[in-house]
Structure formats: C-alpha cells, structure tokens
Design a protein around this motif. Structure first.
Motif, PDB file in Angstrom:
ATOM      1  N   UNK A 291       0.811  -1.213   0.000  1.00  0.00           N
ATOM      2  CA  UNK A 291       0.000   0.000   0.000  1.00  0.00           C
ATOM      3  C   UNK A 291       0.845   1.263   0.000  1.00  0.00           C
ATOM      4  N   UNK A 292       2.115   1.138   0.340  1.00  0.00           N
ATOM      5  CA  UNK A 292       2.941   2.316   0.530  1.00  0.00           C
ATOM      6  C   UNK A 292       2.765   2.777   1.957  1.00  0.00           C
ATOM      7  N   UNK A 293       3.859   3.316   2.561  1.00  0.00           N
ATOM      8  CA  UNK A 293       3.741   3.737   3.955  1.00  0.00           C
ATOM      9  C   UNK A 293       2.650   4.799   4.084  1.00  0.00           C
ATOM     10  N   UNK A 294       2.006   4.832   5.218  1.00  0.00           N
ATOM     11  CA  UNK A 294       0.959   5.809   5.527  1.00  0.00           C
ATOM     12  C   UNK A 294      -0.303   5.604   4.691  1.00  0.00           C
ATOM     13  N   UNK A 295      -0.362   4.519   3.923  1.00  0.00           N
ATOM     14  CA  UNK A 295      -1.585   4.249   3.176  1.00  0.00           C
ATOM     15  C   UNK A 295      -2.352   3.075   3.743  1.00  0.00           C
ATOM     16  N   UNK A 296      -1.967   2.676   4.941  1.00  0.00           N
ATOM     17  CA  UNK A 296      -2.685   1.564   5.541  1.00  0.00           C
ATOM     18  C   UNK A 296      -2.652   1.733   7.041  1.00  0.00           C
ATOM     19  N   UNK A 297      -3.528   0.982   7.695  1.00  0.00           N
ATOM     20  CA  UNK A 297      -3.494   0.956   9.141  1.00  0.00           C
ATOM     21  C   UNK A 297      -3.869  -0.459   9.515  1.00  0.00           C
ATOM     22  N   UNK A 298      -3.290  -0.972  10.577  1.00  0.00           N
ATOM     23  CA  UNK A 298      -3.735  -2.308  10.950  1.00  0.00           C
ATOM     24  C   UNK A 298      -4.342  -2.273  12.342  1.00  0.00           C
ATOM     25  N   UNK A 299      -5.343  -3.093  12.507  1.00  0.00           N
ATOM     26  CA  UNK A 299      -6.098  -3.106  13.752  1.00  0.00           C
ATOM     27  C   UNK A 299      -5.908  -4.471  14.365  1.00  0.00           C
ATOM     28  N   UNK A 300      -5.328  -4.522  15.552  1.00  0.00           N
ATOM     29  CA  UNK A 300      -5.063  -5.833  16.134  1.00  0.00           C
ATOM     30  C   UNK A 300      -6.222  -6.287  17.010  1.00  0.00           C
ATOM     31  N   UNK A 301      -7.032  -5.332  17.422  1.00  0.00           N
ATOM     32  CA  UNK A 301      -8.138  -5.717  18.286  1.00  0.00           C
ATOM     33  C   UNK A 301      -9.432  -5.552  17.498  1.00  0.00           C
ATOM     34  N   UNK A 302      -9.970  -6.664  17.103  1.00  0.00           N
ATOM     35  CA  UNK A 302     -11.140  -6.663  16.233  1.00  0.00           C
ATOM     36  C   UNK A 302     -12.323  -5.949  16.878  1.00  0.00           C
ATOM     37  N   UNK A 303     -12.369  -5.977  18.209  1.00  0.00           N
ATOM     38  CA  UNK A 303     -13.494  -5.337  18.894  1.00  0.00           C
ATOM     39  C   UNK A 303     -13.505  -3.833  18.645  1.00  0.00           C
ATOM     40  N   UNK A 304     -12.354  -3.287  18.267  1.00  0.00           N
ATOM     41  CA  UNK A 304     -12.284  -1.836  18.067  1.00  0.00           C
ATOM     42  C   UNK A 304     -12.699  -1.421  16.655  1.00  0.00           C
ATOM     43  N   UNK A 305     -12.956  -2.395  15.807  1.00  0.00           N
ATOM     44  CA  UNK A 305     -13.261  -2.092  14.411  1.00  0.00           C
ATOM     45  C   UNK A 305     -14.384  -1.063  14.256  1.00  0.00           C
ATOM     46  N   UNK A 306     -15.513  -1.237  14.947  1.00  0.00           N
ATOM     47  CA  UNK A 306     -16.608  -0.282  14.762  1.00  0.00           C
ATOM     48  C   UNK A 306     -16.232   1.152  15.129  1.00  0.00           C
ATOM     49  N   UNK A 307     -15.306   1.333  16.070  1.00  0.00           N
ATOM     50  CA  UNK A 307     -14.896   2.690  16.425  1.00  0.00           C
ATOM     51  C   UNK A 307     -13.854   3.191  15.446  1.00  0.00           C
ATOM     52  N   UNK A 308     -12.952   2.287  15.090  1.00  0.00           N
ATOM     53  CA  UNK A 308     -11.787   2.711  14.322  1.00  0.00           C
ATOM     54  C   UNK A 308     -12.150   3.089  12.887  1.00  0.00           C
ATOM     55  N   UNK A 309     -13.053   2.351  12.255  1.00  0.00           N
ATOM     56  CA  UNK A 309     -13.311   2.620  10.844  1.00  0.00           C
ATOM     57  C   UNK A 309     -13.874   4.019  10.621  1.00  0.00           C
ATOM     58  N   UNK A 310     -14.907   4.436  11.370  1.00  0.00           N
ATOM     59  CA  UNK A 310     -15.359   5.821  11.179  1.00  0.00           C
ATOM     60  C   UNK A 310     -14.269   6.838  11.495  1.00  0.00           C
ATOM     61  N   UNK A 311     -13.460   6.521  12.504  1.00  0.00           N
ATOM     62  CA  UNK A 311     -12.375   7.432  12.898  1.00  0.00           C
ATOM     63  C   UNK A 311     -11.366   7.565  11.757  1.00  0.00           C
ATOM     64  N   UNK A 312     -11.017   6.433  11.148  1.00  0.00           N
ATOM     65  CA  UNK A 312     -10.063   6.453  10.050  1.00  0.00           C
ATOM     66  C   UNK A 312     -10.643   7.239   8.875  1.00  0.00           C
ATOM     67  N   UNK A 313     -11.912   7.001   8.607  1.00  0.00           N
ATOM     68  CA  UNK A 313     -12.548   7.699   7.496  1.00  0.00           C
ATOM     69  C   UNK A 313     -12.523   9.212   7.740  1.00  0.00           C
ATOM     70  N   UNK A 314     -12.804   9.579   8.983  1.00  0.00           N
ATOM     71  CA  UNK A 314     -12.836  10.998   9.328  1.00  0.00           C
ATOM     72  C   UNK A 314     -11.450  11.614   9.123  1.00  0.00           C
ATOM     73  N   UNK A 315     -10.430  10.902   9.605  1.00  0.00           N
ATOM     74  CA  UNK A 315      -9.080  11.441   9.476  1.00  0.00           C
ATOM     75  C   UNK A 315      -8.652  11.547   8.025  1.00  0.00           C
ATOM     76  N   UNK A 316      -9.026  10.521   7.253  1.00  0.00           N
ATOM     77  CA  UNK A 316      -8.590  10.497   5.856  1.00  0.00           C
ATOM     78  C   UNK A 316      -9.168  11.651   5.054  1.00  0.00           C
ATOM     79  N   UNK A 317     -10.361  12.070   5.435  1.00  0.00           N
ATOM     80  CA  UNK A 317     -11.052  13.008   4.560  1.00  0.00           C
ATOM     81  C   UNK A 317     -11.078  14.433   5.118  1.00  0.00           C
ATOM     82  N   UNK A 318     -10.284  14.686   6.139  1.00  0.00           N
ATOM     83  CA  UNK A 318     -10.237  16.069   6.641  1.00  0.00           C
ATOM     84  C   UNK A 318      -8.816  16.587   6.589  1.00  0.00           C
TER      85      UNK A 318
END
Lengths: 781, 270
Positions: A754-781
């Motif tokens: 993906x190239x550095x800074x073009x990916x993120x990995x989530x080790x705790x699956x339980x955090x997925x619902x919080x992390x995805x909107x957060x990532x989307x927010x960061x990516x688009x602002x």
C-alpha cells in the motif's frame, strides 16, 4: 460403574461429604445423580493444598446446611478467581451469617451470584478484574519491547512467549491500585521472561551443566528431544525443587533488568513484595528443604527472619550470594542455570523431601513445552517474513540467476553464551554478490528476532529466499477440478481482467474472470440489533462527523463576499498606486467546505474472516453507514471473495448512488465469509467504477484480514505483487487507495503493498466499529 | 515602521547550533547545495529537521529564511508585494525573493500546509532555470548561485488532502529524517532540556515505548521535541510523572485508555 478403580482417595471423595440421599430444593439426589452432575470432579485440577482448604470449608457448610455446601462446591473454582484462598474463611462465615439471619434462599443466592452480589462487592470490591486493566496493559506491554504479546485471562499465570495468561481477577490487596499494580508486575515479569530468554537455555550447555552438577545429576537418554529447560529440570533428582529454584533465580535476574530500566516500577514492586511477604503462610512445620526455600523467598520479599539454626542460615547466605550475581545486566539464563545447579547441591545436603512452598503470585509458573510451541510459531512467522524481505531485496538483482548472500559477522554469533539482543551485533549491511546493501529497518527487526532465537541466521533461510524471489520459482499452480467453480467469460456481469505476474514483470492478458452481482440479503434483525446496541456510539460518531460538516473556512481574495479582505484591499490599492491593474478580488467569504468525496469500501469476505471478524465487519459497516448519513458523502460498499482466476466474485452491497436504507441494511446483515482473497481483480474493478464518478476526491478503502491468498498460485509474492500493481493502477487513475488490515501483528508486506501511511492495521477486532469511522474521518479532513 | 525590514545580515546564524548528525545528511546536503539542487526534508514531526536547517545555514555561512507554511499562505507572501509608505508605493520583497537575491537558504517548513497554488511559484526555481518570475513587478529574478530552496514535509499524515504532488516532489533531492538513535537522543535531551543523563535516558526510553505503539493506537510516537519539552518541565521542578503526562501522554492521545497505558509506562520509568 460404582467400583471404578481410578476413584479419588477416600479423603478427597466429594460424595462422601454428603449424607445421601441429599435434599436440594424439593428434590432428592442419590450418589448416581451427583455423579451425573459431575460432583466428584468438581475440584479436579486444583493444587492439593487448595483442595484441602476447600474441602474443609465445604464440610463446615455441609454440617450446617448440606445444600449450601453443595452449591459452594459447584462455585468454588469461580469463587477462587475472585477472592484469595486466605479470604475464603471470611466468605464462608458471611454465608453462614446470611443463613442465620435471612434463611436458606438469600444465603444460596449469595453463593450463586458470586461477585454480582452487592454484599460481595462491599467486602471484596477492591479487587480488579482482567477486563478492567486488560486494554491498558495490552498497550503497555507492547510499548515495553519490540515484541507483541496478547493478554488472555486464564486460571494459570504463565506465558508461552506469544500470549501472557493472567488471572481473571486479583483481589490480594485491600487497595484497588495495588491489585492493578500486581497485574502490571505480572505482565512485565512475563514479557521479560520472553525478552530476556528464560526459555532460551542453550541445549549445548546441558552436558556441561551435567558435569558441573556432579554425580547425582544425569540426563535420561530419551529426554534429548524435549525443550532444553525441561531437560534441565529433569537432570535433577527432585525436579520440582530445581524448577522452584530456577523460577526464583530467574525472577532475580529479571528484577535486575527492571531495576536498571524501569526504576519506578522497581520501587513500587519492592513495596508490594513486602506486602506479599506478610501474607505468606506459616512455614515452621515444613520439611528442611522447603524451609530453606521459604526463607530465601521471605528474605527476597524483604521480610527477613534469620534462622535459629546456624547451618541453615549459612546455607541461605550461600544461595543468596549465588543469586545475587544474577542481578547484573549481562547475566543470562545460562548463568541462572549454573547458579541453580550449585544452589541445588547445597539444599540437597539436607535430608528429607522437598514439599513445594506457596508460590509468589506474580512469578507464575514455567511451561517449557508451551513456550517451545510458542517459539516455533514465532520462528516460523519470522522465517517467512525474512524470506519475503530478502526476496524483495533480491528483486533488484534480476539479471543474475544465483545471488550470493552473506551476512557479515555471522560466524562469531555462534558464541556459547546467548547475549541479549542489544549487545549483539545486528548487521547493518548484507553482502549481495559481495556488494554491501543496507539492511532496511523492517528487516533489521526480523533479524534481531532471529538472532535472539537462533543466535545466527541459518543458511537455509537464504537459499529459500532466493527461490522465492523468482529466480528459480517452482509453480504452485493447482486448479481445482470441476466446472462449477468456473465463470463463463460471457456470463451476466462477468468482466475480464489482466493480472500482474511479477516474475515476468508483465501482465497476463485476459487472465481473470470477475462477476459483479448483488449481495444476498440477510436477517434484518442483525442490523436492528446492532443499531440498538451501539446507539450511543453512533450518536458520538455522528456528532464528530457533524463537526467536519460544519467546519467553516474563511476564503480570502474573493470577487464577492460579506466583508472586505483588508490584506487584499491594501494590496489592490498599492498595486493601483504602483501603476498595476488592481485586483478585484478584495472580499472575504465564510464558506462551508463542500465535501466532494466519493468512497468505495471493499470488504474481504474470505473464509478466514469467519465468525467474530465477520460479525464486527458487519457491525462496523452499519455504524459507518449510519454516521455517513450526516456527511452526505457518496459511498459504495462491495464485498469480494475469490476462488481461482476463473471465479472472482464482487458483491454489490451498496451502489455509489444508491440510498442507504433497508435493502442495504439487509445486505450488510447477510454478508458471510466465502472463499479466498484474490485482491487484485476487485481492486481493478472498483477502480473502474470510481473512475467513472465525478468527484474531487475519490477514495477506495479496503478492509481485509491479511495477505492476498487464493487457491492457486495467488499466494506470497505473487499475490502481494499483483495487489500492489492493482493499487498502483488505481493511484494512476487518481484514486486514493487505503487499507485497513485486521491482524495480530503488523507485517512489512503491508507497507510494500500500500505504501507507507496508506494503511493501518487493527489488532483488536473489537475496536473495528470505532476505528473505521475514525479512520474515514481522518482520511477526509 | 514598515520600512524597518530586518537586514539580511540578521538571518545569518552566528553561533553553532547544537546538531547531532546521524548519517550522511550533512554531506549530501552540502553537495546538493554545491550542485544547486533543491532539497526535500522528510520525516516525522519534532525529529530535528528545523534544527538541521539552522545547523546547515551556520555551516555553509548563508542566511536562513524560514517560512512556516499555513493554509492562507499565498504566492504574494513568498514573492513580495507593493506597500504604501508615506503616500508612495514601495515594493517589498517576500522571503523567497530575498533569499533568491541574496543567495540565502529559503526553508519552507511543512509545505503541504500551504495552498496548492503556492507550490507553483517554486517550480521554476527548482530546475536548471533557477528563476523566480515576479508577476507584479514584471521582472524575472535569476537566483544567486548561493541560493538554495529547501522544503520540509511529514509523510506520516494519513490524510489524502496532505500529500505532495509528484510534479513537485520529483524536483528535489530527498533526505529522510527519523528520531536519533538511543545514545544520540539521550545526548540531545540532556543538552536541550538541561536534565541529568539518567532522566534523559528514561525520557528516551519512554519515547521508544510510545513509538512502539505507532499505528497500534497512536498516530505517532513521542518526538524528540516532546521528550525535550517534558525534560524542560522536569528541570523546572514539575514532578516527572506530571511532566510526562502533560508533555507526552496527553499530547499524543485523547483516548483515555491509551493515556492510562502511557501513565503505566511513565510510572514504571520514574
């Protein structure tokens, strides 16, 4: 049936506690009923001492009301996860108090509800549960060293060097902070067991230890295949004593490291040790060997009580001198082993047997076999990573058939003492055909780990890497038989794509068949459930998104606007004076940013996402979709799965112009894991879809659980390189690809793909619902 | 007031700034300077890019004109504009124009923050033309042989809005910066914060711990600058734990659980 020979000894026979038949509630139970309920095995697996204490209390309760004793036995294991053995007496007297005052049912409730009962919290509420501190300590332990650990609750406290198993609850101390601190010490101690090599005793040392230990020590010939630490323990006539000595002395070595590196923790630990010392059971009636051991522990805990017998006192001093030498940064596990050997000889002079003393809770137990398995797993993972990294480096040498790889300084790495990694010389350069090539950071980490494990990089690792780099690649291609797995090129919604073959540095033309179709619908109850359960979280995320939406920007130098842009006006004025045409853009405007973003989410539906991951993927998608309603950003959701190049499936969950509503919710609910992860074709297809969309920013977010992988050749470098190529094509088309990977560890291939800074990995699956909107927010602002 | 422009001499750096080299960056930069090549400094925030520039300016004995870029920065801010002074208009050079004329080092810090059109004025300066068109004055400035353009950029931001266009990027010699090695970083923290070596060592250890959590809950690990800030607070009498919480933990994360994890690291170290 009733005369089975393996029945426990009479004193441990739980059935004999009761006068039968036993009346519980309105029912009568005889021996057979109780056996069927598993009563005889209720205490199995607990240490004999603990069993004895539990039996004692069970008898007390039974003597007053048999039913209370019956329930107590059923709950006893769970109870011990919540309170200490030493607090049991208090607990039992509380049960009896309730019984006396309020009667049978309230007392029974108190037993059955355990810590959910309000009175329990009142008495033992200072305890800390794993769930309260697990998350905090998880970050803490990963920050501590370069390795990652998982934390899991378990009745036994130990580590297999991958996972640290911790008690469900600690309530040893009256203060909550101290119980939490005990958790922290446990985690630190175990992570250091792995980092400082408690389980990495060099098997080559065993014969020397055997000699040093003298005549009473000799190794069984059939032991040589066992893990070195286990071999070491079985060298001794009493291996329980050897194990206790070893665990104690290793703890001293670990403590030395803590003292040097984590002085704050060391200070706190000293205080807590003293408290633990005050809770030790009386040792006066223990056999001689055990008393020595207990005295060693007591002195180390800081509650010294010297022996009256001078010979015993002298022995303890001698062993303390031995263990004191381990408190140096350069001490290794081999030093501990030698010290244990000497200490064992000293203690063994005392006649009689060794009765294991009460353990010190944070030391945990040693499990050499589990650690060996953990080490194998880790070794395999690093070996694969090493090959991948090396293969990547070798790709820059495509012209040569044979590349000579050399690691400078590997020869002296075979020294007999396994040094700690910081002391070791990790090479900064590799020699490829005699030319020095710098070792990339990702590779250095892997090499460090291999050095730690093996002391050197085995030659075989490099031979295989050479193979993988494509110089002499063997085909792994096996096409599954049967035609139902194959799509027809002319079928409905079927598209044909090229695929990148990194070995020939070119595309395989018209290689892959991909079908786009609507995703199946599922039970809307899932969606409703999620939306209900996560209502609070959705609200929070919506509010966060609203803030983006209302972000205002002051636009300067506008042709029209609400107020004069002073800077621009002055500039225009001066320009005019200087004889230039003054600009007419002299106004400022407050404007809400128009978000012109189109996003496609690509969801991995491979078989490996089965269960928990799939549930959380669906949950995260629902939450995200809800939240995105606020932003009015356009988005699409596609799921993908593959089974060979002849059958890639892309399921449309939400088209980009489609409104989010019940059908979409049902399709999200219906997502289920399918086959493999062939990532290139869906990326190419969705790139095509996004390319046709008019938007200032086009984003493709892939959610997957690891490496590209398909039934045929699409594995390892081939899959990674094709995915990478597909992403490059997508970037060329003006799309920003971003990947979210669910994995236990970060892998170097992610950055490559993906190239550095073009990916993120989530080790705790339980955090997925919080992390995805957060990532989307960061990516688009 | 307005005509009291700082003389270019004021942009020379007199005293040697403290800079600890961690690779070949000094050599490469010097040779880029000699060969009239612009340089792009890449690296995480607070790892010493700006300090490196000060050091190089001192070493090469050239004035250093630094522009901290922000989203309102226009090309006029860089090139220059007319001002009114006592009823007449006077042209005033922007920092870029001054550097071009006087042979200075013009350092555009955090270039991605600037408006996209700003980057266009630097393009003709970055190839072999080495010119700066001054549209308003109708002049074309030819750069002094000593002039050099330097941009800095943090590739770690995961926002697609903050990336550098390839057409800009491909004009530069790039230097990658990262946090210094342990011993070097300890020396830097000791010196810059004025703390004793042991405290510095613990701060650096804390820095490494937080960096182990990058992409695992933290967007970025603690930078050398944050460690120095914490050190300064400690040196001024704030208890170490409070200093680290304020300067590092709360700065790096708003997540309560992550803050508590960092608190555990801090209390282990101090």
């Amino acid at each position: 049936m009733e005369s089975e020979p393996h029945r426990q000894e009479p004193e441990n026979d739980l059935l004999s506690l009761f006068v039968l038949p036993l009346e519980i509630g309105s029912r009568m139970y005889d021996a057979e009923d109780l056996e069927e309920q598993g009563v005889p095995g209720l205490l199995d697996g607990l240490p004999a001492d603990t069993q004895r204490v539990l039996l004692h209390h069970a008898r007390t309760l039974i003597s007053i009301k048999p039913e209370l004793g019956y329930h107590f036995l059923f709950m006893s294991k769970a109870l011990l996860e919540r309170i200490d053995l030493s607090s049991l007496e208090e607990w039992v007297s509380l049960v009896l108090d309730i019984f006396d005052v309020k009667g049978l049912n309230p007392a029974k409730e108190f037993i059955l509800e355990l810590d959910r009962h309000p009175l329990f919290a009142q008495y033992w509420g200072k305890g800390v549960s794993f769930h309260e501190v697990g998350g905090i300590l998880g970050n803490y332990v990963n920050a501590l060293g370069h390795r990652n650990f998982h934390l899991e609750p378990s009745p036994i406290h130990y580590t297999d060097t991958l996972t640290i198993y911790l008690p469900e609850r600690i309530s040893t101390f009256p203060l909550k902070e101290d119980n939490a601190l005990l958790y922290k010490i446990m985690v630190t101690h175990k992570s250091l067991q792995a980092d400082l090599g408690t389980y990495r005793l060099n098997p080559k040392e065993i014969p020397a230890i055997e000699t040093a230990a003298g005549s009473e020590v000799h190794e069984h010939p059939n032991q040589t295949k066992a893990p070195p630490l286990l071999r070491f323990f079985t060298l001794f006539p009493d291996h329980v004593l050897a194990e206790d000595l070893f665990n104690f002395m290793e703890t001293i070595r670990i403590e030395g490291w803590i003292e040097a590196q984590l002085p704050g923790l060391f200070r706190e630990m000293k205080r807590l040790k003293k408290e633990l010392g005050m809770k030790r059971p009386d040792s006066s009636d223990l056999p001689g060997k055990s008393r020595i051991m207990e005295n060693l522990i007591m002195q180390w805990l800081g509650n010294s009580q010297p022996f009256k017998e001078t010979d015993l006192g002298e022995m303890v001093r001698k062993i303390r001198r031995l263990s004191g030498s381990l408190n140096r940064p350069e001490a290794t596990v081999q030093d501990t082993a030698y010290a244990v050997t000497k200490a064992f000889r000293t203690i063994n002079e005392i006649p009689g047997f060794y009765k294991p003393i009460a353990p010190v809770s944070f030391m945990g137990i040693l499990k050499p076999e589990d650690a060996e398995r953990g080490r194998r797993k880790r070794r395999e993972a690093t070996r694969v990573q090493f090959r991948e990294e090396l293969a990547k480096m070798l790709e820059d040498f495509p012209q040569c058939e044979q590349v000579e790889i050399e690691i400078p300084g590997t020869d002296d790495a075979h020294s007999s003492k396994s040094k700690t990694p910081s002391q070791q010389q990790i090479p900064h350069e590799l020699l490829l055909d005699g030319n020095p090539v710098p070792v990339p950071e990702a590779m250095r980490k892997i090499i460090t780990e291999i050095y730690e494990d093996l002391g050197a990089i085995p030659g075989a690792y490099m031979a295989i890497a050479d193979d993988m780099s494509g110089h002499s690649f063997r085909s792994l291609c096996q096409t599954p038989t049967g035609t139902s797995n194959v799509l027809s090129e002319h079928g409905k919604g079927v598209h044909v794509y090229d695929e990148w073959d990194y070995r020939r540095k070119g595309y395989r033309k018209r290689w892959v068949l991909l079908r786009e179709s609507d995703a199946a619908t599922g039970d809307p109850a899932f969606a409703n459930n999620v939306l209900e359960r996560y209502r609070g979280m959705i609200q929070t995320i919506k509010r966060q998104f609203e803030r983006i939406q209302t972000a205002q920007r002051l636009l300067k130098k506008q042709k029209e606007g609400d107020r004069v842009d002073l800077d621009a006006a002055i500039e225009a004025l001066t320009d005019g004076r200087a004889g230039l045409t003054p600009s007419e853009r002299v106004f400022s405007q407050i404007r809400r940013d128009r978000r012109d973003i189109a996003t496609a989410f690509l969801i991995d539906l491979s078989g490996s996402t089965k269960g928990w991951i799939n549930d959380m993927e669906r949950t995260a998608l629902l939450i995200l979709s809800e939240a995105l309603q606020v932003l009015k950003d356009r988005f699409a959701i596609y799921g993908f799965s593959g089974r060979t190049r002849k059958r890639c499936e892309l399921f449309r969950i939400k088209g980009i112009e489609e409104a989010y509503g019940e059908p979409v919710k049902e399709r999200i609910s219906g997502l289920s894991p399918l086959d493999y992860t062939r990532m290139g074709p869906p990326i190419r297809h969705v790139t095509g879809i996004l390319r046709r969309i008019e938007a200032r920013t086009r984003l493709m977010i892939t959610l997957s659980d690891g490496k590209p992988d398909d039934y045929d050749i699409y594995k390892g470098s081939y899959g990674i390189e094709d995915t990478r190529q597909a992403l490059l094509e997508s970037r060329e088309a003006g799309i920003h690809p971003f990947c979210i990977t669910i994995d236990k560890a970060e892998h170097s291939y992610l950055s490559h793909m993906y190239g550095p800074a073009n990916y993120v990995f989530i080790d705790d699956i339980a955090k997925l619902p919080v992390r995805i909107p957060e990532i989307y927010r960061k990516l688009t602002t | 007031m307005l005509n009291q422009v700082k003389p270019i001499e004021a942009y020379f750096i007199e005293d040697e700034p403290y800079y600890l080299s961690s690779g070949r960056e000094i050599d490469i930069f010097t040779q880029a300077y000699r060969n009239h090549l612009p340089v792009l400094l890449k690296g995480p925030t607070g790892c010493g890019k700006t300090r490196f520039m000060e050091y190089m300016a001192w070493r090469l004995k050239r004035p250093l004109l630094t522009v901290a870029c922000h989203d309102d920065l226009t090309s006029g801010d860089l090139v220059g504009r007319y001002l009114i002074q006592e009823n007449e208009t006077v042209w005033m050079d922007g920092p870029l124009a001054r550097a071009v004329k006087t042979g200075g080092l013009c350092y555009l810090d955090e270039i991605v923050e600037a408006r996209k059109d700003t980057t266009v004025v630097i393009h003709p300066l970055t190839d072999d033309r080495r010119i700066l068109p001054m549209e308003k004055k109708g002049e074309i400035l030819r750069a002094d042989p000593e002039f050099m353009l330097i941009l800095s950029f943090n590739p770690g931001y995961q926002s697609i809005m903050k990336d550098l266009k390839p057409s800009t990027r491909q004009r530069f010699v790039s230097l990658e910066f990262d946090y210094p090695e342990e011993a070097g970083e300890t020396a830097i923290v000791t010196r810059e914060a004025g703390v004793d070596e042991e405290t510095a060592r613990r701060l650096v250890h804390l820095g490494h711990m937080t960096r182990n959590l990058k992409e695992k809950g933290l967007d970025e690990g603690g930078s050398t600058r944050l460690l120095i800030n914490a050190g300064k607070l400690i040196q001024s009498g704030i208890p170490p734990r409070d200093a680290c919480l304020s300067a590092i933990a709360y700065t790096l994360s708003d997540d309560v659980e992550m803050q508590r994890s960092m608190d555990e690291m801090i209390s282990s170290l101090f």
